[in-house]
Design an enzyme around this catalytic site. Structure first.
Site, mmCIF file in Angstrom:
data_model
loop_
_atom_site.group_PDB
_atom_site.id
_atom_site.type_symbol
_atom_site.label_atom_id
_atom_site.label_comp_id
_atom_site.label_asym_id
_atom_site.label_seq_id
_atom_site.Cartn_x
_atom_site.Cartn_y
_atom_site.Cartn_z
ATOM 1 N N GLY B 10 0.859 -1.186 0.000
ATOM 2 C CA GLY B 10 0.000 0.000 0.000
ATOM 3 C C GLY B 10 0.895 1.235 0.000
ATOM 4 O O GLY B 10 2.080 1.155 -0.362
ATOM 5 N N GLY B 13 4.134 0.913 2.196
ATOM 6 C CA GLY B 13 5.115 -0.018 1.616
ATOM 7 C C GLY B 13 5.747 0.534 0.352
ATOM 8 O O GLY B 13 6.967 0.388 0.132
ATOM 9 N N ARG B 283 -13.426 12.593 15.507
ATOM 10 C CA ARG B 283 -14.319 11.458 15.239
ATOM 11 C C ARG B 283 -14.850 10.772 16.493
ATOM 12 O O ARG B 283 -16.004 10.347 16.527
ATOM 13 C CB ARG B 283 -13.575 10.422 14.371
ATOM 14 C CG ARG B 283 -13.371 10.919 12.975
ATOM 15 C CD ARG B 283 -12.536 9.970 12.155
ATOM 16 N NE ARG B 283 -12.397 10.500 10.813
ATOM 17 C CZ ARG B 283 -11.621 9.956 9.878
ATOM 18 N NH1 ARG B 283 -10.905 8.890 10.160
ATOM 19 N NH2 ARG B 283 -11.562 10.494 8.686
ATOM 20 N N GLU B 368 -0.734 1.957 8.904
ATOM 21 C CA GLU B 368 -1.721 1.714 9.966
ATOM 22 C C GLU B 368 -1.271 0.668 10.973
ATOM 23 O O GLU B 368 -1.688 0.703 12.132
ATOM 24 C CB GLU B 368 -3.083 1.317 9.365
ATOM 25 C CG GLU B 368 -4.193 1.282 10.411
ATOM 26 C CD GLU B 368 -5.568 0.980 9.833
ATOM 27 O OE1 GLU B 368 -5.728 1.053 8.592
ATOM 28 O OE2 GLU B 368 -6.480 0.676 10.614
ATOM 29 N N LEU B 384 -3.383 9.176 5.837
ATOM 30 C CA LEU B 384 -2.582 9.179 4.608
ATOM 31 C C LEU B 384 -1.239 9.859 4.864
ATOM 32 O O LEU B 384 -0.199 9.413 4.390
ATOM 33 C CB LEU B 384 -3.330 9.894 3.473
ATOM 34 C CG LEU B 384 -4.425 9.095 2.776
ATOM 35 C CD1 LEU B 384 -5.127 9.948 1.721
ATOM 36 C CD2 LEU B 384 -3.866 7.834 2.111
#
Lengths: 206, 528
Positions: B10, B13, B283, B368, B384
């Site tokens: 992702g 990586g 959140r 993550e 991100l």
């Protein structure tokens, strides 16, 4: 309903009784049989679960049973792996050739990206290609030969806008010309079948 | 020449691989699938950086402060300082490598409002920011592959770490998903970028590929994990026949408002609860507010976009529009969207320092799966950022590694285990569902000791001898261990902070203004 799945060149029939407001990928999970297939995002963003559903290449996570004509009218559905790629098992295929073609066409930037305001929306759209292989399924030119298919061309159409290295730009264009336009010539017979909203045909013709 | 092994393709990586070879290393990039299939492409909303081009007097210091406040001050401060001060440079790099960010009327990369931040700081690319970043990183990675500096191995699943006799990490064992081939990769350092442990909670918002195997296996091999109790519930998710899907925070950033019906009229409660930031509170706060006004989910809560213009909804929030149309048969321009919070992100995971080092020499983690930036609650737009930054920093440090000891070849051990494994009759799917049921029952938005103890008991009595391929057979056993470690961490934190709310300890307590760490010692989970 009857679920017809192509496994090892034969069609196996499974019975399914239950909610029809489910996607094909959920249907595969519910069948009491370990069927191999690819999946990741389950919401139409990653392109992993492309397969042939009722003779049309589609993403299984975005195809709902109650929207399929054969389910509504005949109480059955047919699911097959994409036919243009080597079969791994059941509904899982090896699409590495799509990615290899992009390397062969030298699809990257040598210099820093150039920003042209008028091209931004087009470049954004060309980056949305899922690399799912649906377009190659319906493409009569795509037979795992020299023809690179639409995915490499979609990617190239963005990069040729952004590249300022003249030599590399020339190479990319030459490679795409050889691997795509040389074979497609002027016919462009394919009604593009892409699960994202763009219609690459119009874009390539620019 | 240094050899770096990167696990996961992702954004973390890919960035790690590119940056490592830019520092002269050879990279083996190992992943279960191509980057286009990674969870990174699902990131919609944006990436934070205090570029200060909106005349709002923004600064990296404010980004730092907002991130710490959002994380309830248990973030790694040094790491956050680097993250926020490097953010503008990261945007510049992503732009230069060809990421098609949306632009404002002045031609600058555009920024929008996101939760927990008063300034417009979230750079975006339509509502497919992750996909656009992956696309540009993949192009650059492809170039390095052709130069022979990055070698990609697609289709391999991580099985275990390889160590030297000096207890340094120097490689990994893998298994090929299709051929079942076992293979070792030996190098000077390993960077793990395998994402969150989604499978613990079942079919959640993210990718099915991010199953938590690597995090759980690392734990059993002596890697320290932290803050496993910090599970983020995204406030605005929708129930589809497929799975729950999230409606990006950008929808509220662009003006979307939450309401519940009260006395026959819509009550826009966030404005009443939090007059300053209203719907753009962090959140954890928004999720708790929804839980409260819905009476624990008994009343419907809606996200209202009907007052927004067509361009905003159909273009700037195109993914939201598509999800509503395709999966809910609803036009968000005309009808409010029914929403409820659901598991979205793991702030906890492999504990890393500001250089992304784990407690094992030679082993790094980024993205993550690694825990340091986000504390008790992650701000939207920081994931991100964290994943690019983590890839970058881990690579810069990993290339300096040179193991001193001799490699202990453990492939024979894996082969022996592979040969002797005996799948039983129990259904894999049923067992995974049991685990996720236990986790959802006990680690919801609100937790308490009784539920957590009951979950431990259920996990202890779970039959894990499933009928599955070798990888999945091992995975079930590992996920039970990781689940227990998460529950024990939640029990240990006897306070309420950020995403961890205890009904039996409703206040925050400064004695817990720290990370809760988990170690695996002689088959026992030790919480510190």
């Amino acid at each position: 309903m009857k679920v017809k799945i192509k496994i090892d060149d034969n069609y196996q029939i499974f019975d399914y009784e239950g909610d029809l407001n489910i996607s094909v990928i959920t249907l595969l999970e519910k069948l009491d049989w370990p069927i191999e297939y690819s999946c990741s995002c389950l919401q139409g963003i990653c392109g992993a679960c492309a397969m042939v559903i009722n003779s049309e290449p589609k993403l299984a996570c975005k195809t709902f049973l109650n929207e399929e004509k054969t389910v509504i009218e005949d109480n059955q559905i047919t699911i097959e792996p994409l036919s243009k790629f080597p079969l791994i098992k059941d509904l899982k295929v090896d699409r590495s050739i799509l990615f290899d073609a992009m390397t062969e066409c030298e699809l990257w930037l040598e210099n820093d990206s150039e920003y042209n305001p008028k091209d931004l929306d087009f470049e954004y759209e060309m980056s949305l290609c899922l690399m799912c292989g649906c377009c190659t399924e319906v493409c009569p030119n795509y037979k795992l030969g020299d023809f690179v298919g639409a995915p490499a061309t979609v990617s190239a159409s963005k990069l040729v806008n952004q590249e300022s290295d003249e030599e590399h730009l020339k190479n990319m264009k030459k490679n795409i010309k050889k691997g795509f336009f040389h074979i497609v010539l002027n016919q462009f017979p394919v009604k593009m079948s892409v699960p994202w909203k763009s219609q690459p045909k119009e874009q390539f013709q620019k | 020449m240094v050899d770096i092994i990167v696990v996961g393709a992702g954004i973390a990586g890919l960035t790690a691989s590119i940056k490592a070879c830019d520092k002269g290393a050879n990279v083996s990039l190992i992943s279960s699938d191509y980057s286009e299939r990674s969870q990174s492409v699902m990131a919609m909303g944006g990436i934070n950086a205090a570029l200060n081009t909106k005349g709002e007097n923004d600064s990296t210091d404010q980004h730092f402060t907002d991130t710490l406040n959002g994380g309830c001050k248990i973030n790694n401060e040094k790491a956050v300082e680097m993250l926020t001060s490097d953010a503008p440079q990261i945007i510049d790099w992503l732009e230069r490598i060809g990421t098609s960010f949306s632009r404002d009327e002045n031609g600058n990369v555009d920024m929008r409002n996101f939760g927990g931040q008063k300034k417009k700081r979230t750079v975006y690319a339509g509502s497919r920011t992750g996909k656009q970043i992956v696309s540009s990183l993949v192009s650059l990675c492809r170039k390095r592959e052709t130069e022979g500096k990055i070698k990609r191995f697609v289709g391999y699943r991580f099985l275990s770490l390889i160590f030297t006799d000096e207890n340094e990490c120097c490689g990994i064992n893998c298994i090929h998903e299709d051929t079942q081939e076992l293979r070792s990769f030996i190098g000077d350092a390993v960077i793990i970028a395998t994402g969150g442990y989604n499978s613990l909670f079942g079919k959640i918002l993210g990718s099915t590929q991010n199953d938590g195997f690597a995090t759980a296996k690392l734990f059993t091999q002596g890697v320290r994990l932290a803050n496993l109790e910090m599970v983020q519930y995204h406030p605005t998710t929708v129930k589809t026949p497929q799975k729950r899907m999230f409606i990006t925070e950008a929808a509220r950033g662009e003006g979307g408002k939450l309401f519940v019906m009260k006395d026959g009229k819509p009550w826009y409660f966030m404005k009443d609860f939090y007059p300053e930031l209203a719907d753009l509170m962090p959140r954890d706060v928004v999720s708790r507010s929804i839980f409260k006004v819905s009476d624990g989910g008994k009343k419907d809560v809606y996200l209202d976009l009907t007052h927004l213009d067509e361009y905003t909804v159909k273009v700037k929030l195109d993914e939201v529009y598509e999800i509503c149309e395709k999966y809910l048969n609803l036009n968000p321009l005309k009808t409010p969207i029914p929403i409820f919070p659901a598991v979205h992100y793991f702030m906890g995971g492999i504990q890393t320092d500001e250089n992304h080092k784990t407690n094992i020499k030679g082993l790094y983690a980024a993205g993550e799966c690694s825990c340091q930036y986000h504390g008790a609650n992650r701000l939207g737009g920081n994931s991100l950022l964290g994943t690019v930054h983590g890839g970058w920093i881990s690579a810069e440090n990993a290339v300096l590694e040179k193991p001193k000891g001799n490699v202990i070849n453990s492939i024979d051990e894996e082969l022996e285990s592979f040969k002797s494994y005996a799948p039983k009759d129990k259904s894999l799917q049923d067992t995974l569902s049991e685990i996720s049921q236990i986790m959802n029952d006990s680690l919801g938005i609100y937790r308490n000791e009784g539920d957590l103890m009951a979950a431990l008991d259920r996990l202890d009595n779970l039959d894990t001898n499933v009928n599955a391929k070798y990888y999945d057979y091992l995975k079930v056993k590992l996920l039970v261990i990781l689940s227990k470690a998460s529950i024990l961490s939640a029990l240990e934190r006897k306070e309420s902070r950020g995403a961890h709310q205890r009904t039996d300890y409703p206040e925050s307590d400064d004695r817990y203004k720290k990370s809760i760490c988990a170690m695996y010692d002689d088959e026992n989970i030790v919480i510190e």
